[in-house]
Design an enzyme around this catalytic site. Sequence first.
Site, PDB file in Angstrom:
ATOM      1  N   GLY A  46       0.787  -1.230   0.000  1.00  0.00           N
ATOM      2  CA  GLY A  46       0.000   0.000   0.000  1.00  0.00           C
ATOM      3  C   GLY A  46       0.817   1.277   0.000  1.00  0.00           C
ATOM      4  O   GLY A  46       0.259   2.364  -0.054  1.00  0.00           O
ATOM      5  N   HIS A  47       2.140   1.166   0.064  1.00  0.00           N
ATOM      6  CA  HIS A  47       2.996   2.365   0.197  1.00  0.00           C
ATOM      7  C   HIS A  47       4.149   2.304  -0.787  1.00  0.00           C
ATOM      8  O   HIS A  47       5.281   2.057  -0.377  1.00  0.00           O
ATOM      9  CB  HIS A  47       3.531   2.452   1.626  1.00  0.00           C
ATOM     10  CG  HIS A  47       4.020   3.812   2.029  1.00  0.00           C
ATOM     11  ND1 HIS A  47       5.309   4.239   1.819  1.00  0.00           N
ATOM     12  CD2 HIS A  47       3.389   4.839   2.625  1.00  0.00           C
ATOM     13  CE1 HIS A  47       5.452   5.464   2.294  1.00  0.00           C
ATOM     14  NE2 HIS A  47       4.302   5.848   2.791  1.00  0.00           N
ATOM     15  N   PHE A  48       4.086   2.512  -1.925  1.00  0.00           N
ATOM     16  CA  PHE A  48       2.931   2.719  -2.794  1.00  0.00           C
ATOM     17  C   PHE A  48       3.010   1.643  -3.867  1.00  0.00           C
ATOM     18  O   PHE A  48       4.117   1.356  -4.323  1.00  0.00           O
ATOM     19  CB  PHE A  48       2.981   4.116  -3.406  1.00  0.00           C
ATOM     20  CG  PHE A  48       2.992   5.205  -2.353  1.00  0.00           C
ATOM     21  CD1 PHE A  48       1.801   5.635  -1.775  1.00  0.00           C
ATOM     22  CD2 PHE A  48       4.176   5.770  -1.912  1.00  0.00           C
ATOM     23  CE1 PHE A  48       1.802   6.642  -0.810  1.00  0.00           C
ATOM     24  CE2 PHE A  48       4.178   6.772  -0.936  1.00  0.00           C
ATOM     25  CZ  PHE A  48       2.994   7.206  -0.384  1.00  0.00           C
TER      26      PHE A  48
END
Length: 142
Positions: A46-48
Amino acid sequence: MENKDIRKILPHRYPFLLVDRIIEIEEGKKAVGIKNVTANEPFFQGHFPDNPIMPGVLIVEALAQVAGIAVMNIEEFKGKLGLFTGIDKCRFKKVVRPGDQLVLEVLIDSIKMGLVKAKGVAKVGDEVAATAELMFIMTEEG
């Protein structure tokens, strides 16, 4: 100090154990650790997703874990838990990506009544990725 030895000292476990090995240690004074940043780190989902960057707060956490190892080797603090009480003068200077090797160097400034003050520098090669002053308290439980 290999990962199995680190797990005997720190209570952290995957995916939150952020130190792969310790390459230098002076009990209560200094420690240098290594974190090999891989593409499989769960935070990269999720990052990224299309531009993976290690979150800065996790770099600071890795520094804190190295500091914990330096302190938790002292007989008085073996088996205790280190809890953050403050982070000062934190700066992020370089993006950390999969494939990077973080060298995490921590100098313990003082230990008074279980309150630890330390300075940390995280580097990738010769470049500083992050710096921070860390404070944590050694306690029996959270």
